[in-house]
Design a protein around this motif. Sequence first.
Motif, PDB file in Angstrom:
ATOM      1  N   PRO A 143       0.838  -1.205   0.000  1.00 32.66           N
ATOM      2  CA  PRO A 143       0.000   0.000   0.000  1.00 32.66           C
ATOM      3  C   PRO A 143       0.873   1.255   0.000  1.00 32.66           C
ATOM      4  N   ALA A 144       0.789   2.038  -1.048  1.00 29.69           N
ATOM      5  CA  ALA A 144       1.637   3.212  -1.195  1.00 29.69           C
ATOM      6  C   ALA A 144       1.184   4.347  -0.282  1.00 29.69           C
ATOM      7  N   ASP A 145       2.129   5.205   0.047  1.00 30.74           N
ATOM      8  CA  ASP A 145       1.833   6.383   0.867  1.00 30.74           C
ATOM      9  C   ASP A 145       1.346   7.506  -0.048  1.00 30.74           C
ATOM     10  N   PHE A 146       0.040   7.747  -0.038  1.00 26.00           N
ATOM     11  CA  PHE A 146      -0.552   8.810  -0.852  1.00 26.00           C
ATOM     12  C   PHE A 146      -0.533  10.157  -0.136  1.00 26.00           C
ATOM     13  N   ASP A 147      -0.116  10.187   1.121  1.00 23.80           N
ATOM     14  CA  ASP A 147      -0.274  11.385   1.935  1.00 23.80           C
ATOM     15  C   ASP A 147       1.004  12.189   2.164  1.00 23.80           C
ATOM     16  N   THR A 179      15.865  -5.064  -0.757  1.00 26.97           N
ATOM     17  CA  THR A 179      14.548  -4.990  -0.105  1.00 26.97           C
ATOM     18  C   THR A 179      14.092  -3.555   0.123  1.00 26.97           C
ATOM     19  N   GLN A 180      14.982  -2.582  -0.139  1.00 24.91           N
ATOM     20  CA  GLN A 180      14.623  -1.177   0.041  1.00 24.91           C
ATOM     21  C   GLN A 180      15.156  -0.327  -1.102  1.00 24.91           C
ATOM     22  N   ALA A 181      14.519   0.816  -1.281  1.00 26.77           N
ATOM     23  CA  ALA A 181      14.948   1.767  -2.306  1.00 26.77           C
ATOM     24  C   ALA A 181      14.625   3.182  -1.844  1.00 26.77           C
ATOM     25  N   VAL A 182      15.236   4.149  -2.513  1.00 22.00           N
ATOM     26  CA  VAL A 182      14.828   5.545  -2.388  1.00 22.00           C
ATOM     27  C   VAL A 182      13.918   5.838  -3.572  1.00 22.00           C
ATOM     28  N   SER A 183      12.739   6.341  -3.300  1.00 18.87           N
ATOM     29  CA  SER A 183      11.776   6.610  -4.368  1.00 18.87           C
ATOM     30  C   SER A 183      11.229   8.027  -4.263  1.00 18.87           C
ATOM     31  N   MET A 184      10.981   8.632  -5.413  1.00 14.07           N
ATOM     32  CA  MET A 184      10.202   9.866  -5.419  1.00 14.07           C
ATOM     33  C   MET A 184       8.803   9.524  -4.926  1.00 14.07           C
ATOM     34  N   SER A 185       8.225  10.376  -4.134  1.00 13.52           N
ATOM     35  CA  SER A 185       6.909  10.102  -3.561  1.00 13.52           C
ATOM     36  C   SER A 185       5.806  10.279  -4.596  1.00 13.52           C
ATOM     37  N   VAL A 186       4.657   9.707  -4.299  1.00 13.82           N
ATOM     38  CA  VAL A 186       3.501   9.808  -5.185  1.00 13.82           C
ATOM     39  C   VAL A 186       3.083  11.268  -5.352  1.00 13.82           C
ATOM     40  N   ARG A 187       3.008  11.998  -4.259  1.00 13.00           N
ATOM     41  CA  ARG A 187       2.580  13.402  -4.353  1.00 13.00           C
ATOM     42  C   ARG A 187       3.552  14.252  -5.175  1.00 13.00           C
ATOM     43  N   GLN A 188       4.851  13.967  -5.052  1.00 16.27           N
ATOM     44  CA  GLN A 188       5.819  14.726  -5.843  1.00 16.27           C
ATOM     45  C   GLN A 188       5.635  14.442  -7.335  1.00 16.27           C
ATOM     46  N   ILE A 189       5.430  13.186  -7.693  1.00 11.44           N
ATOM     47  CA  ILE A 189       5.184  12.843  -9.098  1.00 11.44           C
ATOM     48  C   ILE A 189       3.926  13.552  -9.598  1.00 11.44           C
ATOM     49  N   MET A 190       2.900  13.568  -8.774  1.00 13.78           N
ATOM     50  CA  MET A 190       1.617  14.144  -9.186  1.00 13.78           C
ATOM     51  C   MET A 190       1.668  15.665  -9.326  1.00 13.78           C
TER      52      MET A 190
END
Length: 248
Positions: A143-147, A179-190
């Motif tokens: 479940p992604a962090d949308f917040d 097992t881990q990564a650094v990812s751009m967040s959903v809100r930043q992409i949006m």
Amino acid sequence: MKISVSNDKQSSGRLAAKRGSELINEAIAEKGYATIIVATGASQFEMLESLVRAEVNWSKVEAFHLDEYIGIPVTHPASFRKYLKERFVEKVGNLKQFHYIDGDAQDIDSEIARLEALIGSKEIDVAFVGVGENGHLAFNDPPADFDTERPYLVVDLDDACRRQQLGEGWFPTFDDVPTQAVSMSVRQIMKSAHIINTVPDGRKAKAVSCALTGPVSNLCPASILQTHADCNWFLDADSAALLPKEMV
């Protein structure tokens, strides 16, 4: 939301690159520069191959890295820094600047803080993204962090995501997949003004159907793209196979 379905992944990649380069050139014409986000993975091969040949003044383009494994050196075959350097940065030659994620930095929190300071004042014109077999957007697995408002974050990679990386040939065994990564967040992409979403291959058909026809849910992270003002989907016949005929 705009959906384009091509006969094969080569055609979908070319069309994605064409639209993406048009949007980059529009930003340059309007502001004198453009800021973009660049994705990686097998789904982006054809798109990037066409994008680097596009007529763009890359000296006026600044780019941000979407995601990177934690603990993988830049020399590793699966390193997304290596991927982007070889398939994009070196091919265009005169890019204004590319901001890589240093996934094997000794202090990941400091690396994230550095990236956030860089991107915090930027308006992203075009984000080139893809969708994972598990519906992830960047490395935001369900479940992604949308917040979260943080531009970058450390994420845990689920087994489905890790199996995809193994299946695409990036790692010799499942246990070798981080097992881990650094990812751009959903809100930043949006926050991007325009999104170019390139998703070829039948392996992605279920995720595409979930993202485009299901409810907006962090259990299918890419479904959030339904709410974006200008998201362009570039599919091939295989990835679009489960969509209703009226959508394609």
